[in-house]
Motif scaffolding. Structure first.
Motif: not given
Length: 156
Positions: A82-96
């Motif tokens: 099993a895996i225990i998810v302890y952190d989820t983050a998201s960040q917007y990356q603009p187009p290059v």
């Protein structure tokens, strides 16, 4: 040559997928790969052993579920149950935007080694720089702990 290099970079980026980094906590204890891995959002009630830390990073625009599935596949390979998810983050990356100031249809681009390959001159607007755009979007990063359940029974 420059256009070829940029094209190769774009193909490499298009072929990339979610990456999961794994750090085994005790590399001296290898485990056989497992067939299924559960994804847990909180620690289980039964005793368990932490075997690795995982960090999965997706591509721009890729959903969080695909990032979790990649973490599950890597956990299967190292023998986690099993895996225990302890952190989820998201960040917007603009187009290059990648500008290529030497489009291949320019006469002097081909003159040096191959000679002039075109029998006509394109319109003056064809000599504008060529832009290539790598898409942007949300990039998800999921940090988790790979575990194996202990064989001990809990005495209540």
């Amino acid at each position: 040559m420059r256009t070829l290099t940029i094209s190769c970079m774009l193909l490499l980026l298009a072929g990339c997928s979610t990456t999961t980094s794994v750090v085994l906590l005790d590399p001296a204890k290898p485990y056989a790969p497992t067939n299924s891995v559960a994804i847990l959002l909180k620690p289980p009630a039964q005793p368990y052993i932490e075997i690795a830390k995982l960090e999965s990073k997706g591509l721009p625009g890729e959903p969080e579920t695909e990032v979790l599935e990649d973490a599950r596949e890597r956990a299967k390979q190292i023998g986690a149950q099993a895996i225990i998810v302890y952190d989820t983050a998201s960040q917007y990356q603009p187009p290059v935007v990648i500008e290529d100031p030497w489009p291949p249809q320019l006469p002097w681009y081909h003159d040096r080694w191959y000679g002039y390959r075109y029998w006509f001159h394109p319109s003056p607007f064809a000599y504008a720089p060529v832009d290539r755009v790598l898409p942007g979007g949300q990039v998800y990063v999921v940090r988790s702990i790979a575990i194996r359940f202990s064989e001990e029974k809990v005495i209540e």
